[in-house]
Scaffold this active site. Structure first.
Site, PDB file in Angstrom:
ATOM      1  N   PHE A 157      16.279  37.181 -14.402  1.00  0.00           N
ATOM      2  CA  PHE A 157      16.250  35.453 -14.179  1.00  0.00           C
ATOM      3  C   PHE A 157      15.547  35.034 -13.001  1.00  0.00           C
ATOM      4  CE2 PHE A 157      18.565  31.989 -11.912  1.00  0.00           C
ATOM      5  CZ  PHE A 157      18.548  31.337 -12.902  1.00  0.00           C
TER       6      PHE A 157
ATOM      7  N   TYR B 187      10.708  18.457   1.833  1.00  0.00           N
ATOM      8  CA  TYR B 187      10.904  17.936   0.616  1.00  0.00           C
ATOM      9  C   TYR B 187      11.141  19.145  -0.581  1.00  0.00           C
ATOM     10  CZ  TYR B 187      10.261  15.938  -4.229  1.00  0.00           C
ATOM     11  OH  TYR B 187      10.537  15.738  -5.531  1.00  0.00           O
TER      12      TYR B 187
ATOM     13  N   ARG C 187      -0.048  22.366  -9.046  1.00  0.00           N
ATOM     14  CA  ARG C 187      -0.554  22.099 -10.403  1.00  0.00           C
ATOM     15  C   ARG C 187      -0.620  20.655 -10.803  1.00  0.00           C
ATOM     16  NH1 ARG C 187       3.706  24.220 -14.415  1.00  0.00           N
ATOM     17  NH2 ARG C 187       4.474  22.187 -13.521  1.00  0.00           N
TER      18      ARG C 187
ATOM     19  N   ARG D  57       3.798   9.173  -6.907  1.00  0.00           N
ATOM     20  CA  ARG D  57       4.623   9.843  -6.114  1.00  0.00           C
ATOM     21  C   ARG D  57       4.031  11.212  -5.973  1.00  0.00           C
ATOM     22  NH1 ARG D  57       9.607  11.219  -7.808  1.00  0.00           N
ATOM     23  NH2 ARG D  57      10.560  10.881  -5.656  1.00  0.00           N
TER      24      ARG D  57
END
Length: 493
Positions: free
Chosen positions: A325, A203, A250, A260
């Site tokens: 970034f 996932y 978290r 979910r």
């Protein structure tokens, strides 16, 4: 306890769960973080490259303005990180993010579709409809700003269409593959999480690892990074997994309330006496509390084992803006894992790191040495908190020791931030203490409470720190062993 929040802001349980924050006094007592906040807000803020000649000449200004505005709405924390990217890459990444955010909004909507087959149909055709039809839009899906993104998607498409063919190809490919991965989970009952670590990783790959791959390909397409970065998909996938696993750890309570969840059953069922994922939220019961922390620490350890690959990916980068970034979310993630480790608050709300700490972390990402020092500090913290009674104790120590070994060279560096902090503390005491003493000796102590006096003292303190802080001095970007250059210099070379 009654759940509080504004359901108009986000989908599902987001924003409806208690957020655990430290008191303002606790935050203000950390002078290094206060100074970091001042530095990031007023001295060295992240500079936006949105208003540059290249961007103005390439994209429709009104549609670009919408994309920039909606980016700030759907991702306040990530928007500034995207905007500091070089002009030749900034818009590509922004549109990539907004396209995937729109796709994610379709996936997350649990109420607007008549059935799951209809949702799957929308997901599988998204790369063809949203990215091929300039007039495509979707109404009635999502909430608030995400809903508006879908309603006004033609504006995003206009900017997308002006990207280079290579960038468009990357975005279409990743969108198609991510949507296909999402459909695997539409009909699955995730109320009790994923089945095992393999499914958990699977996932995370589809919703975050593919993002890492897409970004790497965009970096290479821009010419700012070497082509090899787009070919090594393993490291970019690990980067994405590290971020996604941190979020999943978290967000235990939010995801459970939402129905979910993604915590792997092969892990949490070892600790749940009832065989139910909700067992851990009953923190008033001592057995539940002890078991929940053991489960939590094992999942944090699982995420920590990805850090060496994340550091290896960062070591491949050459462009300073791209490095930052990529590094900013990574240091935020390791800080969140440290905050979550052995912390029962994870099961009663959402734990968040201090804003001042966030500012300090952002400032640490200008070079490799600063990033390594950050990872090293949090690895030490987690190691110190490890509980010998945890089944995963030895594994936790091993993961932390690996990070400490990889970042050993950063331990001897006396960073610019340390010098700035000394300057700040020196200024605070050299200005405030004598001034307060003078008023006390003159019998005017009460006037110290006067707000104008305090504003004056604050102005003098920060002014003194601003004038003498070494942060204003120019310094080479890059740590030992890895020289980073700005995009402007790389393009010239």
């Amino acid at each position: 306890e009654k759940l509080a929040g504004d359901s108009s802001k986000k989908q599902g349980a987001y924003g409806k769960i208690k957020t655990h924050k430290e008191s303002k006094l606790s935050q203000l007592s950390r002078l290094d973080e206060v100074w970091s906040a001042v530095t990031l807000l007023y001295i060295k803020p992240l500079q936006s490259n949105m208003d540059t000649e290249h961007i103005r000449n390439t994209f429709d200004s009104s549609n670009l303005l919408f994309c920039d505005e909606i980016l700030g709405k759907v991702s306040r924390s990530f928007a500034a990180v995207i905007r500091q990217l070089p002009p030749t890459l900034l818009v590509d990444v922004m549109i990539f993010y907004l396209v995937l955010r729109a796709l994610d909004t379709v996936e997350d909507d649990m109420t607007s579709f008549e059935n799951n087959d209809e949702k799957i149909k929308h997901l599988l055709s998204f790369h063809k409809t949203a990215l091929s039809d300039p007039n495509w839009k979707l109404d009635g899906i999502g909430e608030a700003d995400e809903k508006r993104l879908l309603q006004e998607f033609p504006k995003c498409h206009s900017v997308f269409a002006a990207l280079s063919a290579e960038s468009r190809s990357v975005i279409v490919d990743i969108t198609e593959r991510m949507a296909a991965g999402m459909t695997e989970y539409v009909n699955k009952d995730l109320g009790q999480g994923t089945v095992d670590i393999k499914a958990y990783n699977h996932y995370c790959h589809f919703v975050a690892g593919l993002v890492g791959e897409g970004l790497s390909r965009l970096f290479a397409a821009s010419g700012l990074e070497k082509p090899i970065i787009a070919k090594d998909m393993f490291l970019s996938d690990q980067m994405g997994l590290f971020l996604q696993k941190t979020n999943i750890i978290r967000d235990y309570l939010e995801d459970y309330v939402d129905g979910r969840a993604f915590w792997p059953q092969s892990v949490w069922k070892k600790y749940s006496a009832t065989g139910d994922l909700g067992y851990f939220k009953d923190q008033h019961l001592e057995p539940n509390r002890k078991a929940s922390l053991k489960c939590l620490n094992e999942l944090v350890t699982d995420a920590l084992e990805l850090v060496p690959d994340c550091l290896a990916y960062l070591a491949q980068l050459h462009c300073a803006e791209i490095f930052r970034f990529c590094a900013i979310p990574q240091v935020m993630a390791i800080a969140t894992l440290d905050k979550s480790f052995d912390n029962a608050d994870v099961f009663t709300g959402v734990v968040k790191i201090r804003k001042g700490l966030s500012c300090k972390l952002i400032l640490s990402t200008t070079d490799v040495r600063g990033v390594h020092a950050t990872f090293r500090g949090f690895a030490k913290s987690i190691r110190a908190k490890a509980n010998p009674n945890d089944p995963s104790y030895e594994r936790t120590l091993e993961a932390c020791d690996k990070i400490l070994s990889l970042t050993a060279s950063s331990s001897t560096s006396f960073t610019e931030q340390n010098i700035n902090m000394i300057t700040f503390v020196f200024a605070l005491f050299s200005i405030s203490v004598p001034a307060a003493a003078r008023y006390f000796l003159n019998g005017q102590w009460e006037s110290i409470k006067d707000k104008y006096f305090m504003h004056f003292i604050a102005a003098v303190v920060f002014g003194f720190a601003f004038l003498f802080s070494p942060i204003l001095k120019s310094s080479d970007i890059g740590g030992k062993g890895q020289k980073l250059q700005t995009a402007e210099k790389l393009l010239k070379n």
